[in-house]
Design a protein around this motif. Structure first.
Motif, PDB file in Angstrom:
ATOM      1  N   ARG A  31      70.323  34.551  17.828  1.00  0.00           N
ATOM      2  CA  ARG A  31      69.409  34.478  18.965  1.00  0.00           C
ATOM      3  C   ARG A  31      67.963  34.242  18.542  1.00  0.00           C
ATOM      4  NH1 ARG A  31      69.847  39.668  22.357  1.00  0.00           N
ATOM      5  NH2 ARG A  31      68.518  38.429  23.734  1.00  0.00           N
ATOM      6  N   SER A  53      67.456  28.886  18.611  1.00  0.00           N
ATOM      7  CA  SER A  53      68.813  29.428  18.652  1.00  0.00           C
ATOM      8  C   SER A  53      69.852  28.347  18.939  1.00  0.00           C
ATOM      9  CB  SER A  53      68.910  30.544  19.692  1.00  0.00           C
ATOM     10  OG  SER A  53      68.523  30.064  20.957  1.00  0.00           O
ATOM     11  N   ASN A  73      74.477  30.575  10.982  1.00  0.00           N
ATOM     12  CA  ASN A  73      74.540  31.868  11.676  1.00  0.00           C
ATOM     13  C   ASN A  73      75.638  32.769  11.124  1.00  0.00           C
ATOM     14  OD1 ASN A  73      72.374  31.207  13.345  1.00  0.00           O
ATOM     15  ND2 ASN A  73      73.709  30.342  14.934  1.00  0.00           N
TER      16      ASN A  73
END
Length: 114
Positions: A31, A53, A73
């Motif tokens: 995020r 993000s 990520n």
């Protein structure tokens, strides 16, 4: 809260390449807007590149076409690939993570010199 640890800096000749890494601890890394900043002696800290993000990227004009920011990520890591390095790229490079607050790494030195 997130902690950021940079690595990959060093001494490189003009025209050379480096890859910087920034490993993040904590949750919700995906995020975060992640960025790389740099600060040369006697100059203000400046934004070099950022990735949102949804992996939208932006670059400072001075590094467009030479630097590439990316993120993984799954590994909680953001990268900065530095190509065609110039002496004026010499600086301490800082990783930044932004969600509701700004978080900073300790910095890694990049020196471009023959």
């Amino acid at each position: 809260q997130v902690q950021l640890v940079e690595s990959g800096g060093g001494l490189v000749q003009p025209g050379g390449s480096l890859r910087l890494s920034c490993a993040a601890s904590g949750s919700n890394f995906s995020r975060y807007r992640m960025g790389w900043y740099r600060q040369a002696p006697g100059k203000q800290r400046e934004l070099v590149a950022a990735i949102t993000s949804d992996s939208t990227t932006m670059y400072a004009d001075s590094v467009k076409g030479r630097f590439t920011i990316s993120r993984d990520n799954a590994k909680n890591t953001v990268y900065l690939q530095l190509n065609s390095l110039k002496p004026e790229d010499t600086a301490v490079y800082y990783c930044n993570g932004r969600l509701y607050y700004d978080y900073w790494g300790q910095g890694t030195q990049v020196t471009v010199s023959s």
